[in-house]
Write a protein that holds these residues in place. Structure first.
Motif, mmCIF file in Angstrom:
data_model
loop_
_atom_site.group_PDB
_atom_site.id
_atom_site.type_symbol
_atom_site.label_atom_id
_atom_site.label_comp_id
_atom_site.label_asym_id
_atom_site.label_seq_id
_atom_site.Cartn_x
_atom_site.Cartn_y
_atom_site.Cartn_z
ATOM 1 N N TYR A 85 -25.457 -8.374 -8.849
ATOM 2 C CA TYR A 85 -26.632 -9.158 -8.463
ATOM 3 C C TYR A 85 -27.367 -8.467 -7.317
ATOM 4 C CZ TYR A 85 -29.158 -13.410 -6.925
ATOM 5 O OH TYR A 85 -30.104 -14.329 -6.555
ATOM 6 N N PHE A 88 -26.613 -8.742 0.045
ATOM 7 C CA PHE A 88 -27.347 -9.704 0.859
ATOM 8 C C PHE A 88 -26.966 -9.479 2.316
ATOM 9 C CE2 PHE A 88 -27.183 -11.221 -3.408
ATOM 10 C CZ PHE A 88 -28.466 -11.673 -3.630
ATOM 11 N N ASP A 89 -27.488 -10.352 3.169
ATOM 12 C CA ASP A 89 -27.225 -10.196 4.601
ATOM 13 C C ASP A 89 -25.726 -10.145 4.881
ATOM 14 O OD1 ASP A 89 -29.799 -10.027 5.285
ATOM 15 O OD2 ASP A 89 -29.932 -11.964 6.304
ATOM 16 N N ILE A 92 -22.713 -8.882 2.346
ATOM 17 C CA ILE A 92 -22.186 -9.605 1.184
ATOM 18 C C ILE A 92 -22.726 -8.970 -0.098
ATOM 19 C CG2 ILE A 92 -22.305 -11.785 -0.101
ATOM 20 C CD1 ILE A 92 -22.321 -13.203 2.605
ATOM 21 N N ALA A 94 -22.833 -9.546 -4.265
ATOM 22 C CA ALA A 94 -22.656 -10.657 -5.201
ATOM 23 C C ALA A 94 -22.854 -10.160 -6.621
ATOM 24 C CB ALA A 94 -23.644 -11.778 -4.890
ATOM 25 N N ILE A 101 -21.493 -17.135 -9.697
ATOM 26 C CA ILE A 101 -21.768 -16.024 -8.789
ATOM 27 C C ILE A 101 -20.538 -15.803 -7.920
ATOM 28 C CG2 ILE A 101 -23.248 -15.179 -6.915
ATOM 29 C CD1 ILE A 101 -24.746 -15.464 -9.561
ATOM 30 N N ARG A 103 -18.886 -13.658 -4.742
ATOM 31 C CA ARG A 103 -19.299 -12.872 -3.572
ATOM 32 C C ARG A 103 -18.092 -12.196 -2.963
ATOM 33 N NH1 ARG A 103 -23.118 -17.200 -0.356
ATOM 34 N NH2 ARG A 103 -23.851 -18.291 -2.210
ATOM 35 N N PRO A 449 -33.164 -7.939 -5.860
ATOM 36 C CA PRO A 449 -32.151 -8.623 -6.661
ATOM 37 C C PRO A 449 -32.778 -9.779 -7.436
ATOM 38 C CG PRO A 449 -31.493 -8.478 -4.338
ATOM 39 C CD PRO A 449 -32.919 -8.052 -4.415
ATOM 40 N N PRO A 450 -32.322 -10.044 -8.633
ATOM 41 C CA PRO A 450 -31.267 -9.324 -9.343
ATOM 42 C C PRO A 450 -31.814 -8.042 -9.965
ATOM 43 C CG PRO A 450 -32.095 -11.091 -10.712
ATOM 44 C CD PRO A 450 -32.860 -11.166 -9.418
ATOM 45 N N ILE A 454 -30.123 -12.261 -14.459
ATOM 46 C CA ILE A 454 -28.891 -13.024 -14.257
ATOM 47 C C ILE A 454 -29.110 -14.430 -14.798
ATOM 48 C CG2 ILE A 454 -27.470 -14.085 -12.450
ATOM 49 C CD1 ILE A 454 -27.058 -11.544 -11.441
ATOM 50 N N ALA A 458 -25.473 -19.385 -14.015
ATOM 51 C CA ALA A 458 -24.538 -18.832 -13.033
ATOM 52 C C ALA A 458 -25.006 -19.148 -11.614
ATOM 53 C CB ALA A 458 -24.413 -17.317 -13.221
ATOM 54 N N LEU A 459 -26.315 -19.023 -11.383
ATOM 55 C CA LEU A 459 -26.841 -19.297 -10.045
ATOM 56 C C LEU A 459 -26.731 -20.767 -9.688
ATOM 57 C CD1 LEU A 459 -29.784 -16.902 -10.470
ATOM 58 C CD2 LEU A 459 -28.350 -16.920 -8.433
ATOM 59 N N ARG B 266 -34.616 -15.558 4.977
ATOM 60 C CA ARG B 266 -34.557 -15.086 6.364
ATOM 61 C C ARG B 266 -35.567 -13.964 6.542
ATOM 62 N NH1 ARG B 266 -28.033 -14.058 6.656
ATOM 63 N NH2 ARG B 266 -27.463 -15.920 5.483
ATOM 64 N N GLU B 275 -35.642 -11.467 3.606
ATOM 65 C CA GLU B 275 -34.408 -11.404 2.819
ATOM 66 C C GLU B 275 -34.165 -12.742 2.128
ATOM 67 O OE1 GLU B 275 -32.616 -8.675 2.654
ATOM 68 O OE2 GLU B 275 -33.341 -7.532 4.373
ATOM 69 N N ILE B 276 -33.504 -12.644 0.990
ATOM 70 C CA ILE B 276 -33.038 -13.844 0.289
ATOM 71 C C ILE B 276 -31.825 -14.397 1.038
ATOM 72 C CG2 ILE B 276 -31.929 -14.636 -1.844
ATOM 73 C CD1 ILE B 276 -34.891 -14.051 -2.202
ATOM 74 N N LEU B 278 -28.708 -16.303 0.082
ATOM 75 C CA LEU B 278 -28.075 -16.599 -1.202
ATOM 76 C C LEU B 278 -27.646 -18.061 -1.302
ATOM 77 C CD1 LEU B 278 -27.302 -15.477 -3.903
ATOM 78 C CD2 LEU B 278 -25.232 -14.508 -2.896
ATOM 79 N N GLN B 282 -29.125 -20.536 -4.162
ATOM 80 C CA GLN B 282 -28.303 -21.253 -5.142
ATOM 81 C C GLN B 282 -28.533 -22.762 -5.046
ATOM 82 O OE1 GLN B 282 -24.372 -18.549 -5.004
ATOM 83 N NE2 GLN B 282 -24.646 -19.753 -6.851
ATOM 84 N N PHE B 285 -31.615 -23.423 -6.967
ATOM 85 C CA PHE B 285 -31.395 -23.418 -8.418
ATOM 86 C C PHE B 285 -30.671 -24.676 -8.887
ATOM 87 C CE2 PHE B 285 -32.715 -19.564 -10.627
ATOM 88 C CZ PHE B 285 -33.242 -18.860 -9.573
ATOM 89 N N THR B 299 -32.936 -16.902 -17.832
ATOM 90 C CA THR B 299 -32.355 -15.918 -16.909
ATOM 91 C C THR B 299 -33.332 -15.634 -15.774
ATOM 92 O OG1 THR B 299 -33.219 -14.107 -18.224
ATOM 93 C CG2 THR B 299 -30.962 -14.762 -18.680
ATOM 94 N N LEU B 300 -32.759 -15.365 -14.628
ATOM 95 C CA LEU B 300 -33.548 -15.045 -13.444
ATOM 96 C C LEU B 300 -33.960 -13.579 -13.490
ATOM 97 C CD1 LEU B 300 -34.580 -15.442 -10.497
ATOM 98 C CD2 LEU B 300 -32.273 -14.808 -9.764
ATOM 99 N N LEU B 301 -35.266 -13.343 -13.387
ATOM 100 C CA LEU B 301 -35.759 -11.960 -13.336
ATOM 101 C C LEU B 301 -35.857 -11.452 -11.911
ATOM 102 C CD1 LEU B 301 -38.766 -11.304 -15.709
ATOM 103 C CD2 LEU B 301 -36.459 -10.403 -15.832
#
Lengths: 463, 370
Positions: A85, A88-89, A92, A94, A101, A103, A449-450, A454, A458-459, B266, B275-276, B278, B282, B285, B299-301
């Protein structure tokens, strides 16, 4: 020890990294989006055990058998069918696996994401029956299936020659094999070719197979159009003049049902680009590759890159780099240390240096013409996902949108399912050609990302 | 590109407010130059979800947003290029008894202000939107709710401005000096003199205002958005919002769904880092799938983040700065995309000397003065 090693990709480089790191006692997490380990190279039928591969045709699979077992070592956790995926900060990483998901915070990461086929658009390239050389290899290895009956093989580079030879050995009628490069080693490069006599002999062997079956091999030739209704029915081919111009006046029509267009590989550097690692453009290695030190560490601390994703240069280099990156990662997490590990590292670095000297000779032999963009016509599709034509993309560049991110936003190129894999090389070359700058000056859009689609399920899964 | 020595009006910021201001000025025959610190149409307006909805707005600003949606319709007719504007209405959903009570209160206030809002529950709701989860027990329908394509809108505006004689260039505002007859601006691309300056810098409005010695306190939001792969149309072109907030969902004509709502990523607007987050993504979503379960099959693009800033009192900051001739603010605050074309019309009128309408007097940039 401090942390586990994340290896992304279970092809030759990834598996070599896993085997080496695991042998030094490191804890390894291996993820790959295929159901079976092996990547594109050690691909084999899902229904057959590895031992059943036939003879030397698919010797890569037999050669890989012991490497594949690395995925099942006790200190290796293998997640097949896992889609990486992103990072991340806070370090991490994933990935999506089994509709959720997962991690982890690895102590070191080896990116071994491989390569994809270089898209070279020409009129008719989206017709059914046109496919890449890698796709043909894949079809032969995993499906034991020929792509068609009368086949034109066209493109650039050693993989295309190998695909042609394998098609012939499998009984396909290969009408012609066209290599866009001049395909002659400069004199100064001949000593470098002799550094790897085994590999040189294999390359000559592929040519001998074509000669034995009386398949014409023409250098400085290329497909200029695939024609047909529901699928390919004919192909137009033409010579390329020494100045790189395509000589349409001498074009010929071939009756074929399949065009194998293999113009080499593009390193899958999306992962390292997505986390901001420094990259350089290396045309001979297929495009943008991460800058690495002698231990194959990128500019991001603890992230190593190995194999085709750090420069498309064949399986031998991928295996060596994987081993070196796996060792360096094991040293980073404290699993490998001392004189023995250092000696192992020196040995690999020396072997790799010799191999790369050989590779520069191969790159010189297969140096492609300056530009294949003139193969396109105005209505040729450049972005298959969003169905953007050359005329549409070029119109915006000529209006002054000459930066890849902006062109992407306006045209939707690189926004579809392939995440740009099938169009970004064309997009950046188009910008370079239209604005008169070097393609190395045109940064591709930064992947987000992704890096591959994905599942929303899953998310949305509970944590 | 080198800047001209002088121009009548400089618009700072190439987002929806700045570009529509510039478009109206250019079409009125005025000299106008839009400058932006990076590629035009790159920040908030370009990366937002495209929602132009009415019923998810607070009652005190409802009429201003309604003007915004009306201005979007006008914009469609004024532009040569398609901007993907779709006006098929929207649903604001409720999933709990508390939600239902809150939705009743909110929609009653909106109806009292004249908003065209219809209450839906039971079979009427199922018939209207069979794709909503059974957990959605009530919704209001508002025929004005709309969306536009952020990708198409920016280029269409830039082309129209250039066609009308205006210019849009990359130049970051770095400082200013009042000359008695306007301003001399220092930018990353050189100096330029102008009679009028329009600050249309969205999330960076506090920074731009500070260059003029003006305080506009804001809080920064870093909104996350996601787009799915194309799927067959199933949402009837409706915009879905949620009475509990932090929810926007729509399906664009090409089939991809845009999931927004303001879950926070963030970042830092001064460095541009985004930044995402996570965990937040989630949560975003899960919330979306609890309302529209069919999303689970897609699906997530891509996910991305965009900066937006809210003024301390939550109101837009619009119009001439009192006591500072030639200085205008075009800061929409929340939901700047929805209200943007209205802001553009107001501010272009103000630059041309028309007084601001009384309904906007609460939005004066002078209200924060120390």
């Amino acid at each position: 020890m401090s942390g586990e090693i994340l290896v992304i990709g279970a092809g030759p480089a990834g598996l070599a990294a896993v085997r080496t790191a695991a042998a030094y006692g490191a804890q390894v997490v291996l993820i790959d989006d295929n159901r079976q380990p092996g990547g594109q190279y050690y691909r084999h039928p899902a229904s057959e055990p590895l031992r059943a591969v036939h003879g030397d045709l698919f010797d890569e699979a037999t050669r890989g058998a012991d490497l594949l077992s690395a995925a099942t070592s006790p200190n290796v956790t293998h997640y097949p069918g896992a889609v990486f995926y992103g990072f991340f900060d806070d370090g991490i990483a994933a990935f999506a696996h089994d509709d959720r998901i997962t991690r982890l915070t690895p102590g070191a990461t080896v990116v071994a994401a491989g390569a994809t086929e270089r898209p070279v658009p020409f009129p008719g390239w989206t017709l059914p029956g046109v496919m890449g050389a890698g796709a043909v290899q894949n079809l032969l290895k995993s499906q034991r299936t020929l792509p068609g009956r009368r086949i034109l093989v066209t493109g650039n580079g050693p993989l295309t020659l190998l695909a042609a030879a394998n098609l012939v050995r499998c009984g396909a009628e290969v009408i012609e094999v066209l290599e866009a490069a001049a395909n002659r080693p400069p004199l100064a490069m001949i000593p470098r070719l002799l550094l790897e006599p085994g590999m040189l002999a294999r390359g000559i062997g592929y040519r001998a197979i074509l000669a034995r079956h009386r398949v014409p091999f023409r250098s400085r030739h290329v497909v200029v159009e695939a024609r047909g209704g529901a699928r390919v029915e004919a192909a137009m081919v033409a010579p390329i003049a020494p100045d790189g111009a395509i000589d349409h006046a001498r074009a010929r029509t071939l009756s074929v049902d399949t065009v194998v267009a293999g113009f080499g590989l593009v390193p899958s550097s999306e992962i390292t680009r997505s986390i901001g690692c420094e990259h350089v453009h290396d045309a001979g290695k297929g495009g943008w590759i991460p800058v690495r030190n002698a231990e194959l560490e990128t500019s991001r601390d603890g992230v190593f890159a190995a194999g085709e994703c750090a420069g498309a240069a064949g399986v031998e280099k991928a295996l060596l780099e994987g081993e070196l990156a796996g060792l360096a990662a094991a040293m980073r997490v404290g699993a490998a240390k001392g004189a023995e590990a250092a000696a192992h590292r020196r040995r690999l670095q020396r072997r790799l240096a010799r191999l790369m000297a050989f590779r520069t000779a191969i790159e010189a032999i297969y140096r492609p013409p300056a530009s294949l963009l003139p193969l396109m016509r105005d209505d040729t599709i450049v972005c298959r996902c969003e169905e953007v034509t050359l005329a549409e993309a070029r119109r915006w560049v000529r209006e002054g949108v000459n930066e890849a991110n902006s062109l992407k936003a306006i045209t939707r190129m690189a926004m579809g399912r392939c995440q740009g894999r099938n169009c970004v090389p064309t997009l950046t070359r188009l910008i370079a050609a239209e604005t008169g700058i070097d393609v190395a000056e045109v940064s591709p859009p930064r992947p987000r990302p992704p890096l591959k689609p994905i599942g929303v399920a899953a998310l949305a899964a509970d944590p | 590109m080198t800047l001209p020595a002088s121009v009548e009006t400089v618009v700072v910021g190439a987002g929806i407010a700045g570009l529509t201001t510039a478009l109206h000025l250019a079409r009125a025959g005025r000299e106008v130059l839009v400058i932006d610190k990076s590629e035009p149409w790159r920040e908030g307006s370009a990366v937002n979800a495209g929602t132009c909805a009415l019923q998810n707005k607070a009652p005190d600003l409802l009429l201003a947003y309604r003007e915004g949606i009306a201005a979007w319709r006008e914009l469609v007719s004024e532009l040569e290029d398609d901007i993907g504007f779709v006006n098929k209405g929207g649903l604001r959903v409720a999933q709990s008894t508390e939600d239902v009570a809150a939705l009743r209160t909110a929609s009653a206030a909106q109806v009292a202000l004249g908003a065209p809002i219809e209450w839906l529950e039971g079979n009427a709701l199922r018939d209207r939107a069979p794709w909503l989860a059974p957990s959605v027990i009530a919704a209001t329908f508002c025929s004005e709710d709309s969306f536009a394509s952020p990708l198409l809108t920016g280029q269409a505006l830039i082309r129209a401005i250039r066609a009308a004689g205006g210019a849009v260039v990359v130049a970051g505002l770095a400082g200013q000096r009042e000359t008695g007859n306007g301003f001399e601006l220092a930018t990353s691309a050189g100096a330029i003199a102008c009679r009028n300056v329009v600050i249309a810098t969205g999330a960076w409005t506090d920074r731009a205002a500070a260059l003029f010695g003006i305080r506009i306190p804001v809080t920064l939001n870093i909104n996350m958005l996601s787009v799915t792969e194309r799927v067959a149309q199933f949402m009837d072109n409706l915009v879905v919002t949620h009475i509990a907030g932090r929810f926007t969902l729509k399906q664009f004509p090409n089939g991809s769904c845009i999931l927004g709502g303001g879950f926070q990523g963030r970042g830092d607007k001064d460095t541009g880092r985004k930044e995402i987050d996570l965990d937040q993504l989630q949560a975003n979503f899960r919330f979306q799938c609890s309302v529209v379960p069919q999303l689970r099959a897609s699906t997530l693009l891509r996910s991305w983040t965009g900066f937006t800033a809210i003024a301390a009192d939550g109101k837009p900051t619009l119009g001439p700065m009192p006591g500072r001739t030639g200085l205008f603010f075009a800061f929409s605050t929340n939901a700047g995309f929805t209200i943007g074309p209205y802001v553009g019309r107001l501010i272009s009128d103000a630059v041309r000397g028309k007084p601001m309408p009384e309904s906007t007097h609460d939005f004066t940039p002078g209200r924060f003065a120390a």
